[in-house]
Scaffold this motif. Structure first.
Motif, PDB file in Angstrom:
ATOM      1  N   ALA A 211       0.812  -1.223   0.000  1.00 54.10           N
ATOM      2  CA  ALA A 211       0.000   0.000   0.000  1.00 54.10           C
ATOM      3  C   ALA A 211       0.843   1.270   0.000  1.00 54.10           C
ATOM      4  O   ALA A 211       0.413   2.310  -0.523  1.00 54.10           O
ATOM      5  CB  ALA A 211      -0.939   0.006   1.204  1.00 54.10           C
ATOM      6  N   ARG A 212       2.030   1.233   0.555  1.00 53.11           N
ATOM      7  CA  ARG A 212       2.841   2.453   0.600  1.00 53.11           C
ATOM      8  C   ARG A 212       3.287   2.881  -0.789  1.00 53.11           C
ATOM      9  O   ARG A 212       3.579   4.047  -1.006  1.00 53.11           O
ATOM     10  CB  ARG A 212       4.031   2.237   1.530  1.00 53.11           C
ATOM     11  N   ASN A 213       3.315   1.934  -1.730  1.00 56.43           N
ATOM     12  CA  ASN A 213       3.612   2.290  -3.116  1.00 56.43           C
ATOM     13  C   ASN A 213       2.343   2.514  -3.935  1.00 56.43           C
ATOM     14  O   ASN A 213       2.271   3.434  -4.739  1.00 56.43           O
ATOM     15  CB  ASN A 213       4.465   1.196  -3.779  1.00 56.43           C
ATOM     16  N   TRP A 214       1.328   1.671  -3.682  1.00 58.38           N
ATOM     17  CA  TRP A 214       0.099   1.751  -4.487  1.00 58.38           C
ATOM     18  C   TRP A 214      -0.815   2.872  -4.014  1.00 58.38           C
ATOM     19  O   TRP A 214      -1.594   3.410  -4.788  1.00 58.38           O
ATOM     20  CB  TRP A 214      -0.622   0.400  -4.433  1.00 58.38           C
ATOM     21  N   ARG A 215      -0.762   3.212  -2.762  1.00 52.31           N
ATOM     22  CA  ARG A 215      -1.488   4.328  -2.152  1.00 52.31           C
ATOM     23  C   ARG A 215      -3.016   4.221  -2.322  1.00 52.31           C
ATOM     24  O   ARG A 215      -3.633   5.024  -3.032  1.00 52.31           O
ATOM     25  CB  ARG A 215      -0.992   5.671  -2.707  1.00 52.31           C
ATOM     26  N   PRO A 216      -3.643   3.258  -1.663  1.00 49.67           N
ATOM     27  CA  PRO A 216      -5.112   3.166  -1.731  1.00 49.67           C
ATOM     28  C   PRO A 216      -5.771   4.318  -0.981  1.00 49.67           C
ATOM     29  O   PRO A 216      -5.192   4.894  -0.051  1.00 49.67           O
ATOM     30  CB  PRO A 216      -5.403   1.838  -1.032  1.00 49.67           C
ATOM     31  N   ASP A 217      -6.996   4.614  -1.391  1.00 47.76           N
ATOM     32  CA  ASP A 217      -7.796   5.621  -0.692  1.00 47.76           C
ATOM     33  C   ASP A 217      -8.616   5.008   0.429  1.00 47.76           C
ATOM     34  O   ASP A 217      -9.020   5.706   1.371  1.00 47.76           O
ATOM     35  CB  ASP A 217      -8.733   6.320  -1.689  1.00 47.76           C
ATOM     36  N   VAL A 218      -8.903   3.705   0.320  1.00 47.94           N
ATOM     37  CA  VAL A 218      -9.698   3.001   1.321  1.00 47.94           C
ATOM     38  C   VAL A 218      -9.333   1.524   1.261  1.00 47.94           C
ATOM     39  O   VAL A 218      -8.949   1.014   0.200  1.00 47.94           O
ATOM     40  CB  VAL A 218     -11.217   3.211   1.066  1.00 47.94           C
ATOM     41  N   ILE A 219      -9.406   0.850   2.409  1.00 47.95           N
ATOM     42  CA  ILE A 219      -9.223  -0.604   2.462  1.00 47.95           C
ATOM     43  C   ILE A 219     -10.553  -1.222   2.852  1.00 47.95           C
ATOM     44  O   ILE A 219     -11.192  -0.801   3.824  1.00 47.95           O
ATOM     45  CB  ILE A 219      -8.128  -0.993   3.461  1.00 47.95           C
ATOM     46  N   VAL A 220     -10.979  -2.219   2.084  1.00 47.80           N
ATOM     47  CA  VAL A 220     -12.227  -2.948   2.334  1.00 47.80           C
ATOM     48  C   VAL A 220     -11.856  -4.392   2.635  1.00 47.80           C
ATOM     49  O   VAL A 220     -11.321  -5.095   1.777  1.00 47.80           O
ATOM     50  CB  VAL A 220     -13.170  -2.875   1.122  1.00 47.80           C
ATOM     51  N   ARG A 221     -12.123  -4.855   3.853  1.00 48.67           N
ATOM     52  CA  ARG A 221     -11.760  -6.216   4.231  1.00 48.67           C
ATOM     53  C   ARG A 221     -13.003  -7.082   4.395  1.00 48.67           C
ATOM     54  O   ARG A 221     -14.094  -6.586   4.684  1.00 48.67           O
ATOM     55  CB  ARG A 221     -10.954  -6.214   5.534  1.00 48.67           C
ATOM     56  N   GLU A 222     -12.807  -8.392   4.198  1.00 43.50           N
ATOM     57  CA  GLU A 222     -13.868  -9.322   4.571  1.00 43.50           C
ATOM     58  C   GLU A 222     -13.733  -9.607   6.065  1.00 43.50           C
ATOM     59  O   GLU A 222     -12.678  -9.421   6.662  1.00 43.50           O
ATOM     60  CB  GLU A 222     -13.835 -10.588   3.719  1.00 43.50           C
TER      61      GLU A 222
ATOM     62  N   GLY B 151      -3.579   5.762   8.037  1.00 45.74           N
ATOM     63  CA  GLY B 151      -4.451   6.895   8.281  1.00 45.74           C
ATOM     64  C   GLY B 151      -5.515   7.075   7.222  1.00 45.74           C
ATOM     65  O   GLY B 151      -5.928   8.201   6.917  1.00 45.74           O
ATOM     66  N   ILE B 152      -5.988   5.950   6.657  1.00 52.56           N
ATOM     67  CA  ILE B 152      -7.042   5.997   5.650  1.00 52.56           C
ATOM     68  C   ILE B 152      -8.266   5.255   6.160  1.00 52.56           C
ATOM     69  O   ILE B 152      -8.171   4.446   7.095  1.00 52.56           O
ATOM     70  CB  ILE B 152      -6.580   5.402   4.299  1.00 52.56           C
ATOM     71  N   PRO B 153      -9.442   5.466   5.576  1.00 51.81           N
ATOM     72  CA  PRO B 153     -10.655   4.765   6.037  1.00 51.81           C
ATOM     73  C   PRO B 153     -10.596   3.270   5.721  1.00 51.81           C
ATOM     74  O   PRO B 153      -9.914   2.840   4.783  1.00 51.81           O
ATOM     75  CB  PRO B 153     -11.784   5.447   5.249  1.00 51.81           C
ATOM     76  N   HIS B 154     -11.338   2.512   6.509  1.00 52.66           N
ATOM     77  CA  HIS B 154     -11.506   1.095   6.202  1.00 52.66           C
ATOM     78  C   HIS B 154     -12.986   0.746   6.314  1.00 52.66           C
ATOM     79  O   HIS B 154     -13.747   1.389   7.040  1.00 52.66           O
ATOM     80  CB  HIS B 154     -10.662   0.207   7.122  1.00 52.66           C
ATOM     81  N   ALA B 155     -13.380  -0.287   5.547  1.00 57.76           N
ATOM     82  CA  ALA B 155     -14.766  -0.755   5.527  1.00 57.76           C
ATOM     83  C   ALA B 155     -14.765  -2.276   5.599  1.00 57.76           C
ATOM     84  O   ALA B 155     -13.724  -2.921   5.438  1.00 57.76           O
ATOM     85  CB  ALA B 155     -15.466  -0.272   4.252  1.00 57.76           C
ATOM     86  N   VAL B 156     -15.948  -2.843   5.850  1.00 57.59           N
ATOM     87  CA  VAL B 156     -16.072  -4.289   6.033  1.00 57.59           C
ATOM     88  C   VAL B 156     -17.183  -4.828   5.142  1.00 57.59           C
ATOM     89  O   VAL B 156     -18.289  -4.267   5.112  1.00 57.59           O
ATOM     90  CB  VAL B 156     -16.394  -4.650   7.501  1.00 57.59           C
TER      91      VAL B 156
END
Length: 349
Positions: free
Chosen positions: A93-104, A118-123
């Motif tokens: 992620a430090r190279n790809w730089r996502p705006d949000v992480i969505v996990r199962e 320091g980015i949002p996460h969702a489930v």
């Protein structure tokens, strides 16, 4: 928007939800990839977390015979695996730089990585009762966070895949299913893709085949690969695997281990269940199905063909189970399709 989805490398966790959801994000113009272990790297839109093993990588199964020993205690949170997942995700992620992480639900490294970045996460909640099986879950997550020197945050969005009657206080969606129908059997029986890893030495499927053979209806039983040494009743079709959802579309009863995906498909099809849970969140799923009166919960320990045949006959013959299952299916059909999650997530951000 760049979306990083995370999942354990387990087929039933990635399909039929995480992979199609990544596709839905892409179709709506977002850049989306799935981080998972090497065992599932062949699926589309994946990047590899090299340190994350699949269940089969842990060696031979324990000496567990469910009909003798009862439900199996499966660890659903391993601190070191969560640390390794978070570290792998941060490397990417430090190279790809996502705006949000969505996990199962069962993949916790994504939450820790999002908190570090320091980015949002969702489930995407593919197993709503699974966290209830983990003792001191919040405390254990905090121990992992301490290693990354980060504080906890709440998800900005949680997508449930069943209606509020199953698990309230979420956004609710439905997973599209195969609506194909055929002249199928009245009873469908299968114990999931993960159970086969643990069935060495067990005669549970023999008990099920024997029970189905005592019923005056056609049945199909998924028996997995390998040599079959059990009974072969004339009214029971034995298959290595089955098109579960397609068969449920016309079935009268579903004999199941009560994994969440299987329960969700039964609720979608309006089929009452005979639930024989084996491990993880399955006992809670089975108890919930019984509480809702859309089936019965049967203990696997000491299970006999006579007892199972009696329970299947009960569900076949009692109209209330079928009526309730139909009502719950109607509520399921009113939910928005889960491919709308990207739009809802954008609004939540």
């Amino acid at each position: 928007m760049r979306v990083l989805l995370t999942s354990l490398p387990i087929h039933s966790h990635l399909m039929p939800t995480v992979v199609p959801l990544a596709r839905a994000f892409r179709e709506k113009g977002h850049d989306a990839v799935i981080a998972t272990g090497p065992a599932m790297a062949h699926l589309e839109h994946t990047v590899v977390m090299p340190d994350i093993p699949a269940p089969g990588d842990f060696g031979p199964p324990p000496p567990w015979i469910p009909e003798r020993d009862g439900t199996l205690d499966v660890p659903l949170f391993a601190d070191e695996l969560v640390v390794r997942a978070a570290a792998n995700l941060l490397d990417f992620a430090r190279n790809w730089r996502p705006d949000v992480i969505v996990r199962e639900t069962s993949e916790y490294g994504g939450q820790i990585a999002a908190e570090v970045l320091g980015i949002p996460h969702a489930v995407v909640d593919i197993a709503p009762f699974a966290p209830l099986e983990i003792e001191r879950l919040d405390e254990r997550k905090d121990k992992v966070r301490a290693r990354f020197h980060v504080a906890g945050t709440d998800p900005v969005f949680t997508a449930g895949l069943t209606p509020p009657y199953w698990h309230p206080a979420q956004h609710h969606f439905r997973v599209p299913t195969d609506q194909t129908t055929a002249d199928g059997p009245e009873v469908v029986a299968t114990f999931g893709t993960n159970a086969g890893l643990l069935f060495s030495g067990s005669k549970l499927l023999h008990v099920v085949a024997d029970a189905l053979g005592r019923l005056p209806v056609r049945s199909v039983l998924a028996i997995g690969t390998g040599e079959w040494t059990g009974p072969r009743p004339a009214n029971v079709e034995l298959r290595p695997e089955i098109p579960q959802q397609q068969l449920l579309n016309t079935a009268e009863v579903f004999v199941t281990h009560a994994g969440y995906s299987s329960v969700r498909e039964a609720l979608t099809a309006g089929v009452p269940m005979v639930a024989v849970p084996l491990f993880a969140d399955q006992p809670r799923n089975a108890a919930k199905a019984e509480e809702l009166k859309t089936g019965v919960h049967v203990e696997v320990k000491g299970l006999t063909a006579d007892a199972l045949a009696e329970k299947i006959t009960q569900v076949l013959d009692v109209k209330a189970y079928h009526s309730t299952a139909g009502t719950l299916a109607a509520q399921m059909s009113e939910l928005p399709v889960f491919t709308e999650i990207p739009d809802h997530l954008v609004s939540a951000l």
